[in-house]
Design a protein around this motif. Structure first.
Motif, PDB file in Angstrom:
ATOM      1  N   ALA A  47       9.144  18.249  57.231  1.00 21.73           N
ATOM      2  CA  ALA A  47       9.501  17.922  58.608  1.00 21.73           C
ATOM      3  C   ALA A  47      10.997  17.630  58.700  1.00 21.73           C
ATOM      4  O   ALA A  47      11.569  16.987  57.824  1.00 21.73           O
ATOM      5  N   GLY A  48      11.609  18.139  59.749  1.00 18.82           N
ATOM      6  CA  GLY A  48      13.025  17.888  59.962  1.00 18.82           C
ATOM      7  C   GLY A  48      13.648  18.987  60.801  1.00 18.82           C
ATOM      8  O   GLY A  48      12.976  19.884  61.296  1.00 18.82           O
ATOM      9  N   LEU A  49      14.957  18.909  60.944  1.00 20.72           N
ATOM     10  CA  LEU A  49      15.725  19.909  61.679  1.00 20.72           C
ATOM     11  C   LEU A  49      16.540  20.736  60.699  1.00 20.72           C
ATOM     12  O   LEU A  49      17.114  20.194  59.753  1.00 20.72           O
ATOM     13  N   TYR A  50      16.607  22.040  60.980  1.00 20.51           N
ATOM     14  CA  TYR A  50      17.299  22.959  60.080  1.00 20.51           C
ATOM     15  C   TYR A  50      18.100  23.987  60.871  1.00 20.51           C
ATOM     16  O   TYR A  50      17.696  24.393  61.964  1.00 20.51           O
ATOM     17  N   ARG A  65       8.013  19.532  62.825  1.00 23.43           N
ATOM     18  CA  ARG A  65       7.559  18.183  63.172  1.00 23.43           C
ATOM     19  C   ARG A  65       6.549  17.673  62.151  1.00 23.43           C
ATOM     20  O   ARG A  65       5.827  18.455  61.535  1.00 23.43           O
ATOM     21  N   PRO A  66       6.457  16.344  62.006  1.00 18.75           N
ATOM     22  CA  PRO A  66       5.507  15.758  61.051  1.00 18.75           C
ATOM     23  C   PRO A  66       4.050  16.121  61.327  1.00 18.75           C
ATOM     24  O   PRO A  66       3.228  16.107  60.421  1.00 18.75           O
ATOM     25  N   ASP A  67       3.721  16.479  62.563  1.00 18.69           N
ATOM     26  CA  ASP A  67       2.333  16.807  62.893  1.00 18.69           C
ATOM     27  C   ASP A  67       1.953  18.251  62.560  1.00 18.69           C
ATOM     28  O   ASP A  67       0.851  18.690  62.857  1.00 18.69           O
ATOM     29  N   VAL A 127      17.375  37.779  54.628  1.00 22.54           N
ATOM     30  CA  VAL A 127      17.538  36.486  53.973  1.00 22.54           C
ATOM     31  C   VAL A 127      18.274  35.528  54.917  1.00 22.54           C
ATOM     32  O   VAL A 127      19.312  35.879  55.476  1.00 22.54           O
ATOM     33  N   TYR A 128      17.718  34.364  55.064  1.00 21.91           N
ATOM     34  CA  TYR A 128      18.328  33.300  55.869  1.00 21.91           C
ATOM     35  C   TYR A 128      18.842  32.211  54.924  1.00 21.91           C
ATOM     36  O   TYR A 128      18.177  31.871  53.956  1.00 21.91           O
ATOM     37  N   VAL A 129      20.021  31.699  55.234  1.00 24.44           N
ATOM     38  CA  VAL A 129      20.531  30.536  54.518  1.00 24.44           C
ATOM     39  C   VAL A 129      20.088  29.324  55.336  1.00 24.44           C
ATOM     40  O   VAL A 129      20.314  29.266  56.547  1.00 24.44           O
ATOM     41  N   ILE A 130      19.427  28.404  54.667  1.00 23.27           N
ATOM     42  CA  ILE A 130      18.863  27.240  55.338  1.00 23.27           C
ATOM     43  C   ILE A 130      19.722  26.018  55.036  1.00 23.27           C
ATOM     44  O   ILE A 130      20.084  25.780  53.887  1.00 23.27           O
ATOM     45  N   GLU A 131      20.024  25.277  56.090  1.00 20.96           N
ATOM     46  CA  GLU A 131      20.748  24.011  55.933  1.00 20.96           C
ATOM     47  C   GLU A 131      19.991  22.931  56.687  1.00 20.96           C
ATOM     48  O   GLU A 131      19.671  23.104  57.866  1.00 20.96           O
ATOM     49  N   ARG A 132      19.692  21.853  55.989  1.00 11.69           N
ATOM     50  CA  ARG A 132      19.010  20.731  56.622  1.00 11.69           C
ATOM     51  C   ARG A 132      20.022  19.996  57.508  1.00 11.69           C
ATOM     52  O   ARG A 132      21.144  19.749  57.097  1.00 11.69           O
ATOM     53  N   ILE A 133      19.609  19.678  58.728  1.00 11.44           N
ATOM     54  CA  ILE A 133      20.461  18.910  59.640  1.00 11.44           C
ATOM     55  C   ILE A 133      20.058  17.449  59.489  1.00 11.44           C
ATOM     56  O   ILE A 133      18.916  17.095  59.732  1.00 11.44           O
ATOM     57  N   GLU A 134      20.984  16.645  59.081  1.00  8.97           N
ATOM     58  CA  GLU A 134      20.700  15.209  58.864  1.00  8.97           C
ATOM     59  C   GLU A 134      20.635  14.450  60.161  1.00  8.97           C
ATOM     60  O   GLU A 134      21.204  14.705  61.120  1.00  8.97           O
TER      61      GLU A 134
END
Length: 134
Positions: A47-50, A65-67, A127-134
């Motif tokens: 769960a999170g934003l990316y 989302r966590p659900d 291919v996608y480069v994924i970055e977690r948004i804090e």
């Protein structure tokens, strides 16, 4: 009588010591351990934003989302897809769009030796480069 006491005395003590040395059944061992939580490729929670950036530089904002639901947004914040997701392993993330009859799409995920998190589209091979948004 003295001989009997002297023979059975040490034997009885040894038997008692042997019983005392036997480990009791560990009640914690009888309870099955919980399965370890499945994490995203970077070891964090799913769960999170990316940011998902494709080979042409286009950005997709992923909200997991966590659900177990998700929303994909374009750079302007417009929702372009919603549905459910399943993190099957740290190397496989699957999405099922809310549209009726939509198939589950599972993306191969990895963090390379260079530290870059990549996600591969199962249909296009993009291919996608994924970055977690804090």
């Amino acid at each position: 009588m003295q001989i009997t006491k002297s023979l059975f005395g040490p034997a009885a003590c040894m038997a008692l010591l042997a019983c005392a040395a036997e480990p009791e059944a560990d009640s914690a061992a009888e309870v099955p351990a919980e399965a370890p939580a499945v994490t995203a490729a970077d070891g964090g929670p799913s769960a999170g934003l990316y940011h998902a950036i494709d080979e042409n530089g286009a950005v997709l904002i992923e909200e997991l989302r966590p659900d177990g639901t998700y929303a994909f947004r374009d750079e302007d914040g417009t929702v372009i897809e919603e549905g459910t997701y399943e993190q099957k392993s740290s190397a496989e993330l699957c999405f099922t769009a809310a549209a009726e009859g939509a198939p589950q799409m599972c993306y191969a995920e990895e963090v390379g030796d260079d530290g870059v998190w990549r996600s591969t589209d199962p249909v296009t091979g993009g291919v996608y480069v994924i970055e977690r948004i804090e």
